[in-house]
Every structure is written in structure tokens, then in C-alpha cells.
Design an enzyme around this catalytic site. Structure first.
Site, PDB file in Angstrom:
ATOM      1  N   GLU A  20      34.024 -16.211  23.955  1.00 16.77           N
ATOM      2  CA  GLU A  20      34.692 -14.943  24.259  1.00 16.77           C
ATOM      3  C   GLU A  20      34.695 -14.047  23.021  1.00 16.77           C
ATOM      4  O   GLU A  20      35.010 -14.500  21.909  1.00 16.77           O
ATOM      5  CB  GLU A  20      36.134 -15.204  24.702  1.00 16.77           C
ATOM      6  CG  GLU A  20      36.890 -13.937  25.062  1.00 16.77           C
ATOM      7  CD  GLU A  20      38.215 -14.254  25.725  1.00 16.77           C
ATOM      8  OE1 GLU A  20      38.193 -14.607  26.913  1.00 16.77           O
ATOM      9  OE2 GLU A  20      39.242 -14.181  25.045  1.00 16.77           O
ATOM     10  N   TRP A  52      38.372  -6.487  27.773  1.00 20.31           N
ATOM     11  CA  TRP A  52      38.553  -5.108  28.238  1.00 20.31           C
ATOM     12  C   TRP A  52      39.962  -4.691  27.861  1.00 20.31           C
ATOM     13  O   TRP A  52      40.933  -5.298  28.291  1.00 20.31           O
ATOM     14  CB  TRP A  52      38.370  -5.087  29.753  1.00 20.31           C
ATOM     15  CG  TRP A  52      38.491  -3.772  30.441  1.00 20.31           C
ATOM     16  CD1 TRP A  52      39.630  -3.174  30.888  1.00 20.31           C
ATOM     17  CD2 TRP A  52      37.413  -2.900  30.808  1.00 20.31           C
ATOM     18  NE1 TRP A  52      39.345  -1.985  31.496  1.00 20.31           N
ATOM     19  CE2 TRP A  52      37.971  -1.787  31.466  1.00 20.31           C
ATOM     20  CE3 TRP A  52      36.035  -2.947  30.641  1.00 20.31           C
ATOM     21  CZ2 TRP A  52      37.203  -0.736  31.961  1.00 20.31           C
ATOM     22  CZ3 TRP A  52      35.274  -1.900  31.132  1.00 20.31           C
ATOM     23  CH2 TRP A  52      35.851  -0.815  31.789  1.00 20.31           C
TER      24      TRP A  52
END
Length: 604
Positions: A20, A52
Site C-alpha cells: 500500500e 485516496w
């Protein structure tokens, strides 16, 4: 390729992992992250995910990064997408842009509740929960078959809410029933709790893949901040192991690797789970060391054992049987973790892998891939709204704001919107100066004392490996009136004598200062055996103005906790619009009073 198709094609006994990343704030950080991702790509992750920001605050950078990883590097990419605080059409635009970039995987998140939830009405009523976002994507013919959709789960409970495990599992099932294909969990450190939780999830009839979120501990301070932000349960064994080493960043990082390895081994041996989602914080060395110690960077396990990441046909007793060789998570401590082989630098691909290993302070290096928000789940910049109001109350005047900042300095309150953690011991070294500034109405939001060669093991200012020395230039940042900026500018010109550099900025983008174009002020650095000088906090134009945008947005977020037209909101918005953010550095780090002598000099 869709993530769940890749999981099934990967084989039931072959371990896999995903990484990630979050988009850095600056162009240089973005470019350097691409180089970092290209190095990590050589480890063959099954996918990478791109976060995001809340309300689409990192929309463009998230989409750009996802486009690069998917199209240019051929890494199947999972794009995070939140639904709260999203303006009309933003979800459609994001889905269209993701599809155009070849992205086939979405992690659909609700995101954190908007500021001031008591008075909140959704901008787009279609999106109030993660379930709504999943159902919406599935309802669109042009996107329903395009995207494999993942959702988040919270084994330790969802932060900011009363923990009702049964209700949370029911809600998780609702997201799956709405069309979710896989689940990624929030980070956790209590393996016992996770293993019990996953049994309950399976018993509830949820059969989609569940990928545990693992975050190797990078620094003690970031560990405390992130576990608080996420509401993570931390076993006493982990606290006990960290306590004696918390002032040695290298030992903390080493322990973080060892703990992650031990956790993953338990997940495979006791839970039958052979896939994990590694939260990198945009750093590479620790996650590589984890995978090397697991021997997951080569051929997977040769033993053909079922991978319980995917639940096929759960049996009645499968949810109640505890393996006879189960090891309590209370036993996971520093003493009995597997030793990390080799030297501390093992796993380093090249110098670029470790040049920002010890992030220290707000600014860091604007070139660092880790320069940006490390909140991978879109949490609030200013903390949970109930906590902010409980600590800061209802300011209606400038004097009320001064009182809040003074109460924080005196530890009468434990946080402000600008400082989510209690006052640090380091700040106590300069407390009288911070008090004097605050009483003047210059509300301080960042500072550090000058330090000349303190031991790196010093419990207050030390960082990095032991057997080193650390240095700091004094700096302070605060909000003040424009006429105060005028006075600071005159004083720096007439009395700074080249020792003082300063920046100032307003919300509307006006910028002032005396730092030469391209100059970079290292204000924290360390000297350690066998290493080049490490510069962990750097103040220069790009990093300051990046922080400026966030700083003024915090005033907006704070204001939005209160009703429109309320005295509190009008005050906070007026302060946001009228005050300037100022940062002053004094380069004489050998004189601990140099900065304060300059700041309080009234003889001009």
C-alpha cells in the site's frame, strides 16, 4: 487483472502479498516514490493499492499514481475510493478515470464522517456508507463488470464508534452482499483477537477473501499516532517490548520487522492465511526485510496445505476449534521473536532504500516519497470531532483561542486540532518561550529547541541508532497578524545578521520570507557510526508551502465542527482568512537562546 482472480490463480499454498502506498504531496516526492515502487516491484507483489484522501483531497495525485503503477509498471492496482465528503459527480469521475487508466480494482471506503457530523447533510445523499458506494458501482452497467471491489474491515473495531462487534460484522456482510469481492482489514497487532474475529466473520456467512493489513512499526512516535488514530488494540507484550527501546529508532525498526514476521507466521500456521496486505508508509526497507525473513521473495511453501484466505465450505466445528499448538499473542515479545539475520541494513536494495529511514518532525524532506499524509484510511486531519470539542470547547473570541493554546502548553488539555498528541517532553525545554509567544497572541503550532551534539540515546531529543550524536537548530512556527509579519520582516533584515531564515504565508497564497530560492535548511541531523550524516527535518520553500495548505485547512475543519453562523464558526473562519502562518529558523544551534533572543528583541 482482477485481484480475486489473481488470488485464485496464485494457488492455495503459495504465499502472496500486496503493498500500500499514498501519493506524496510534492512532485519530487512523487517522482522518487515511482523509483521506490519500481524497486519493490521486483519482489513480485500480487497487487499494489493507492490511497485516496478524504473528500478526494488527493484525487489527482491518487489517479496519476494509479495510472503509473497500472499502465507503466504492469502492477495490478487497487485504487482506494471514499464516498463521504464527495461532491456530486466525483465518484463517477473517479470511476471513469480509473477505467481509462486500466485499473480494475477498487477499495470502496466510507471514509471518516464529515466534520461536525451532528449538523451534517450529505452533499450527495446516495453516498452515506461504504455499502452505498459498493451498491452504486454494481448498479452501473459500464462499471459493474469492470471492477473487482474490495471493502475494509476493522478487527479491533471502527475508530470513533462504540465497539459493537456483532453489528460491525453484520454491516461487513451487508457490504459483501452489496457486491464486494474481497476484504482488506485495518492494521492490527493482536493476533489472538484477529483469529477469533475471522472465525466469527466466517460463521456469519462471509466467504470472500480476507487479507490482513500488516504495518511494520517504523518509529515509536508513528506507531503511537497510528494506533491511536485507528483505535488499534496493542497487546501488553508489544508495549513491554517497545518500552526499553523506544528511544532507539533502529531497534524499534528492527523490532517492527521481527514482530511483523512473527505475526504473519502465526497467521499462516494457525489461521491458514497465506496472503497479507503490507502498509509501507512509502518506506521500503522494512517491508523487504519482512518478506526476506519469511522467505516469501522466492518460491512459496512447498507444502500443499489449504489457504484459508478463501473460505470454501466452512464446517460447523471449524469456527470453534482452537489449534492445540496455538501461541498466545501475549507471548509475542522481543525476547522470543525470531532473530533478524544479517546486519541492520539487510534488505536494502541501494542507498535510496534507506535515505529517509528516520522521519523526524512535520517537514521531513520534500523529496522523500514519505513526505505526505500517512493516513491510509482517510481519517480526520484534526481528530474525531467529539474529542476536539471535548478538549477545546466552544471558542468565541480571540482570547478563548489563546486560552486553548495555553491550556495545551500547560497540559490541561491533551490535544488541539494542530497537535493530536499531548505536549512532547522536548517542548518542555522551551516552555517559557512558547508561553510568552502564545500570550502575545502568536499561537504556536510547531517548534523545537536548539541542540548541540546530544547523545542519540537521549530520552528527550535522541533519535536514530545508539552511539551517535544529534543536532537541532531552534525553530518555531505560529499564527499571527499581518502587521506582526511586517515587524518580523524588518527585524530579520535589520538584526538577523544572516543567522535567521523565515517564511510566512496567508490562506490566499501570499508568500513572504528571506530564504534564497532553492535553499534547503536542515534543522535536524544526526551523526552515527558507519553512516553518512542523516538529515531528517528540512525546512525549505516547497515543504513549508505544502504544510501551509494543510495548516489553513485545519482551521476550516475546526470551524466546520460548529453550526453555520455560530460564533465559533465565524471566529475560526475569520482567523483562517486573516492570520498568517510564520516559520522562523535560527542557524546558531550552539546557542539555545539565540532564536528566542531574536524573536523577543523589542529594541528595534
Amino acid at each position: 487483472m482482477k485481484f480475486t482472480d489473481k488470488i485464485r490463480a496464485h494457488g492455495p499454498s503459495s504465499p502472496f502479498f500486496s503493498f500500500e502506498f499514498f501519493p506524496p504531496r510534492t512532485d519530487q516526492g512523487f517522482e522518487n516514490l515511482i523509483a521506490r515502487i519500481s524497486r519493490l516491484a521486483s519482489l513480485n507483489p500480487l497487487a499494489v493499492s493507492i490511497t485516496w484522501g478524504a473528500g478526494g483531497s488527493t484525487k489527482d495525485r491518487s489517479l496519476d499514481l494509479a495510472g503509473v503503477t497500472q499502465a507503466e509498471y504492469g502492477l495490478d492496482t487497487i485504487l482506494h475510493l471514499t464516498c463521504t465528503n464527495m461532491e456530486q459527480g466525483m465518484v463517477d469521475d473517479a470511476l471513469k478515470a480509473a477505467k481509462a487508466r486500466g485499473v480494475q480494482n477498487i477499495l470502496a471506503l466510507r471514509g471518516d464522517p464529515p466534520r461536525g457530523e451532528e449538523q451534517w447533510t450529505p452533499v450527495d445523499s446516495r453516498f452515506a456508507h461504504g455499502t452505498d458506494l459498493v451498491a452504486y458501482i454494481r448498479s452501473l452497467p459500464e462499471y459493474s463488470s469492470q471492477f473487482c471491489i474490495g471493502v475494509a474491515a476493522y478487527p479491533d473495531g471502527h475508530t470513533g464508534q462504540l465497539h459493537d462487534e456483532r453489528a460491525e460484522i453484520e454491516y461487513l456482510k451487508a457490504k459483501v452482499d452489496a457486491g464486494a469481492d474481497f476484504i482488506v482489514t485495518q492494521l492490527f497487532y493482536d493476533v489472538d483477537n484477529f483469529l477469533e474475529w475471522i472465525k466469527k466473520v466466517r460463521k456469519a456467512g462471509i466467504t470472500v477473501p480476507i487479507i490482513p493489513g500488516i504495518m511494520p512499526i517504523q518509529t515509536y512516535s508513528s506507531f503511537l499516532r497510528l494506533t491511536k488514530l485507528c483505535g488499534t488494540l496493542v497487546p501488553e507484550s508489544v508495549i513491554a517490548a517497545l518500552e526499553p527501546i523506544k528511544h532507539d529508532d533502529q531497534l524499534v525498526k528492527d523490532y517492527g520487522v521481527q514482530l511483523a514476521v512473527a505475526m504473519i507466521k502465526r497467521l499462516t500456521s494457525e489461521g491458514g492465511i497465506f496472503g497479507v496486505h503490507l502498509c509501507t508508509l512509502n518506506l521500503e526497507k522494512s517491508v523487504q526485510r519482512v518478506l526476506e525473513d519469511l522467505q516469501w521473495t522466492g518460491i512459496g511453501s512447498s507444502e500443499e496445505v489449504p489457504n484459508k484466505l478463501i473460505e470454501e465450505t466452512p464446517t460447523e466445528n471449524e469456527h470453534t476449534v482452537t489449534p492445540s499448538n496455538a501461541t498466545s499473542s501475549a507471548k509475542i515479545g522481543l525476547a522470543n521473536l525470531p532473530a533478524v539475520e544479517g546486519e541492520a541494513g539487510r534488505g536494502e536494495l541501494n542507498k535510496a532504500a534507506s535515505w529517509d529511514d528516520f522521519p523526524n518532525g512535520r517537514f521531513g524532506d520534500f523529496k522523500s516519497p514519505a513526505f505526505g499524509s500517512s493516513d491510509q484510511w482517510g481519517g480526520p486531519a484534526i481528530g474525531q470531532h467529539a474529542e476536539v470539542i471535548a478538549q477545546c470547547g466552544h471558542p468565541k473570541t480571540l482570547d478563548d483561542l489563546t486560552a486553548i493554546f495555553l491550556d495545551y502548553l500547560h497540559s490541561k488539555i491533551l490535544m488541539t486540532p494542530f497537535s493530536p498528541a499531548p505536549l512532547s517532553p522536548e517542548s518542555l525545554m522551551i516552555l517559557p518561550h512558547l508561553e510568552r509567544l502564545t500570550r502575545r497572541g502568536w499561537w504556536t503550532v510547531g517548534s523545537q529547541p536548539a541542540v548541540d551534539g546530544a547523545s542519540s540515546s537521549d530520552e528527550v531529543v535522541g533519535w536514530g541508532p545508539r552511539a551517535g550524536y544529534v543536532f537541532q537548530k531552534g525553530f518555531v512556527e505560529f499564527f499571527c497578524k499581518e502587521e506582526d509579519v511586517d515587524a518580523i520582516e524588518r527585524k530579520a533584515l535589520e538584526r538577523g545578521e544572516g543567522w535567521v531564515h523565515w517564511f510566512a504565508a496567508s490562506k490566499n497564497g501570499e508568500c513572504r520570507g528571506n530564504v534564497p530560492e532553492g535553499a534547503r535548511n536542515a534543522v535536524t541531523w544526526g551523526v552515527f557510526p558507519g553512516q553518512e550524516i542523516a538529515q531528517t527535518t528540512i525546512i525549505e520553500r516547497e515543504s513549508f508551502f505544502s504544510w501551509k495548505d494543510e495548516a489553513f485547512s485545519i482551521w476550516s475543519d475546526w470551524a466546520s465542527l460548529y453550526r453555520p453562523q455560530s460564533a465559533e464558526r465565524e471566529l475560526l473562519e475569520r482567523v483562517r482568512d486573516e492570520r498568517w502562518l510564520v516559520s522562523i529558523v535560527h542557524h546558531d544551534y550552539r546557542d539555545p537562546q539565540a532564536l528566542w533572543t531574536f524573536v523577543f528583541d523589542e529594541t528595534m
